[in-house]
Design an enzyme around this catalytic site. Structure first.
Site, PDB file in Angstrom:
ATOM      1  N   ARG A  50       0.823  -1.211   0.000  1.00 56.76           N
ATOM      2  CA  ARG A  50       0.000   0.000   0.000  1.00 56.76           C
ATOM      3  C   ARG A  50       0.860   1.266   0.000  1.00 56.76           C
ATOM      4  O   ARG A  50       0.448   2.302  -0.493  1.00 56.76           O
ATOM      5  CB  ARG A  50      -0.977   0.000   1.189  1.00 56.76           C
ATOM      6  CG  ARG A  50      -1.849   1.229   1.232  1.00 56.76           C
ATOM      7  CD  ARG A  50      -3.218   1.058   1.887  1.00 56.76           C
ATOM      8  NE  ARG A  50      -3.290   0.080   2.946  1.00 56.76           N
ATOM      9  CZ  ARG A  50      -2.808   0.236   4.185  1.00 56.76           C
ATOM     10  NH1 ARG A  50      -2.202   1.348   4.519  1.00 56.76           N
ATOM     11  NH2 ARG A  50      -2.942  -0.724   5.081  1.00 56.76           N
ATOM     12  N   TYR A 102     -14.329  17.699 -15.927  1.00 57.30           N
ATOM     13  CA  TYR A 102     -14.788  16.309 -16.034  1.00 57.30           C
ATOM     14  C   TYR A 102     -15.894  16.026 -14.997  1.00 57.30           C
ATOM     15  O   TYR A 102     -15.779  16.426 -13.832  1.00 57.30           O
ATOM     16  CB  TYR A 102     -13.567  15.427 -15.779  1.00 57.30           C
ATOM     17  CG  TYR A 102     -13.791  13.948 -15.816  1.00 57.30           C
ATOM     18  CD1 TYR A 102     -14.180  13.318 -16.988  1.00 57.30           C
ATOM     19  CD2 TYR A 102     -13.573  13.166 -14.687  1.00 57.30           C
ATOM     20  CE1 TYR A 102     -14.363  11.956 -17.026  1.00 57.30           C
ATOM     21  CE2 TYR A 102     -13.752  11.799 -14.723  1.00 57.30           C
ATOM     22  CZ  TYR A 102     -14.151  11.203 -15.889  1.00 57.30           C
ATOM     23  OH  TYR A 102     -14.319   9.851 -15.916  1.00 57.30           O
ATOM     24  N   ASP A 174      -5.346  19.008 -14.913  1.00 62.91           N
ATOM     25  CA  ASP A 174      -5.685  17.624 -15.267  1.00 62.91           C
ATOM     26  C   ASP A 174      -5.343  17.479 -16.746  1.00 62.91           C
ATOM     27  O   ASP A 174      -6.012  18.042 -17.610  1.00 62.91           O
ATOM     28  CB  ASP A 174      -7.171  17.376 -14.998  1.00 62.91           C
ATOM     29  CG  ASP A 174      -7.605  15.955 -15.344  1.00 62.91           C
ATOM     30  OD1 ASP A 174      -6.963  15.315 -16.196  1.00 62.91           O
ATOM     31  OD2 ASP A 174      -8.610  15.494 -14.763  1.00 62.91           O
ATOM     32  N   LYS A 199      -6.314   6.453 -19.610  1.00 62.30           N
ATOM     33  CA  LYS A 199      -6.605   6.918 -20.962  1.00 62.30           C
ATOM     34  C   LYS A 199      -5.351   6.810 -21.840  1.00 62.30           C
ATOM     35  O   LYS A 199      -4.877   5.718 -22.047  1.00 62.30           O
ATOM     36  CB  LYS A 199      -7.178   8.331 -20.905  1.00 62.30           C
ATOM     37  CG  LYS A 199      -8.208   8.537 -19.769  1.00 62.30           C
ATOM     38  CD  LYS A 199      -9.516   7.824 -20.007  1.00 62.30           C
ATOM     39  CE  LYS A 199     -10.456   7.851 -18.810  1.00 62.30           C
ATOM     40  NZ  LYS A 199     -10.774   9.172 -18.280  1.00 62.30           N
TER      41      LYS A 199
END
Ligand SMILES: *Cc1c(COP(=O)(O)O)cnc(C)c1O
Length: 398
Positions: A50, A102, A174, A199
């Protein structure tokens, strides 16, 4: 100093960075470290996945290089990366956000973080008066995407960065729609560059990921803290997949942009089309700015085909190469319909006012042969026209 390695170009770095931990086997490609925990006192300083794993380190090394950043932190998705950044703010902090951001970012601000006292003001950052508001309102953070989704508005990152710096705030860009091969926000003055690596960076639509790159050590520490404290880490396998995907980013972005520009020109000249938006078309309102701040127009374009909602749906169903699906940035072409998908919850009048009309479709142009993509669109349009004339004979075109 003269001994320093020459700075390699991004296309080369995408292939050659991020190859540590190849161990003693001579493996050209580093393995997947599928382990939750590590022996205490190991040389890599790892303890528990983690909070770190060799596959994260490799991915972070290549992504930091591509964004000209000193630090990169990887996350399980773009939304996890956004969560990491926003959770570092405190009660009462103000974010000035570009109004065309977004949908999932808006939802996270509005439905999660506003509950904890975050304040968000949405502005059109192409307007000079909005830049004055940054000076006047003194926000903690300014948040933008460029180009925006789905209207592909291009924001002047350097100009916003200058105002944000003067206000003592942090600018986050972003960069998902461009990828670092098209635009490097940190070199334009942004403090944080966030990407959904789901993406373009991964490019194969086979996993989710996110990253935050920065040259600010305090922000880097906050990101590392969020990764482990909030459990936002990726899986070693996904980090490995993205490290593999990014190797071809240079070649893919060239092809995406070439195909998209050709398709945009074709659609712009097609009779009946209402409006084509693509940053590298001279008809784009911020064309000159796009040419200045981007290496290419990237692979997304939106078009209003001048069809009704029903006809647009038929058109989408008839496409064979463009898969009708959410997401973008993969090697395969996708198409989506903002009015009924990402913007379905926005009232029709509001949608139309901001330009999300019923006939608006967004293409994520893949790396196929562009002639096949054009043929696919032609065939789908023909089908819609035929049905139209069959149903309403009086309107049939001769
Ligand atoms: C997809 C996307 C995100 C969210 O990324 P996920 O990996 O889907 O969580 C954030 N910003 C933009 C601009 C996106 O397109």
């Amino acid at each position: 100093m003269s001994k320093q390695k020459p700075q390699r170009r991004p296309e080369t770095r995408a292939v050659h960075d991020g190859l540590d931990f190849r161990d003693q086997t001579g493996a050209v490609v580093p393995p997947i470290y599928a382990t939750s925990t590590f022996l205490n006192g190991n040389r890599g300083g790892f303890d528990y996945t983690r909070s770190g794993n060799p596959n994260f380190n490799n991915l972070e090394a290549v992504l930091a290089g591509l964004d000209e950043a000193e630090f990169a932190t990887s996350f399980s998705s773009g939304v996890a990366a956004i969560t990491a950044v926003v959770s570092s703010l405190k009660l009462g902090d103000l974010i000035i956000a570009e109004e065309n951001i977004y949908g999932c970012t808006f939802r996270l601000f509005h439905q999660v973080f506003e509950k904890f006292g975050l304040r968000v003001l949405y502005l059109d950052l192409t307007q000079p008066s909005s830049l004055d508001k940054i000076t006047f309102m003194q926000p903690e953070m300014v948040w933008l995407e460029s180009p925006t989704n789905p209207l592909l508005k291009v924001i002047d990152i350097a100009a916003v960065a200058e105002r944000t710096r003067q206000a003592g705030a942090t600018l986050l860009v972003d960069n998902t729609f461009s990828s670092p091969l098209v635009q490097q926000p940190l070199t334009l003055g942004a403090d944080l560059c966030l990407s959904s690596t789901t993406k373009y960076v991964n490019g194969h639509s086979d996993c989710l990921g996110g990253v935050v790159c920065t040259n600010d050590e305090r922000w880097a520490q906050k990101m590392v803290f969020a990764q482990k404290a909030l459990g936002l880490n990726p899986s070693p396998f996904d980090a490995w997949l993205i490290t593999r995907g990014v190797k071809t980013l240079g070649a893919r972005m060239e092809r995406h942009a070439k195909n998209a520009l050709q398709l945009a020109r074709y659609l712009e000249n097609k009779p009946g089309t209402r409006r084509v938006r693509y940053p590298f078309l001279p008809s784009h309102p911020q064309y000159q700015l796009a040419r200045r701040q981007m290496r290419s127009g990237s692979g997304i374009l939106t078009v209003d085909l001048g069809l009704s909602l029903k006809e647009t749906r038929k058109f989408l169903q008839r496409l064979q190469l463009f898969a009708f699906a959410e997401s973008l940035g993969g090697v395969e072409s996708l198409v989506c319909h903002p009015a009924s998908m990402t913007h379905a919850s926005v009232p029709k009048e509001v949608r139309e006012r901001v330009g999300v009309t019923d006939g608006l479709v967004r293409f994520s142009v893949g790396i196929e042969h562009v002639d096949d993509l054009i043929e696919d669109i032609e065939n789908a349009m023909e089908g819609v026209k035929h049905e139209k004339s069959a149903c309403i004979p009086s309107l049939a075109r001769s």
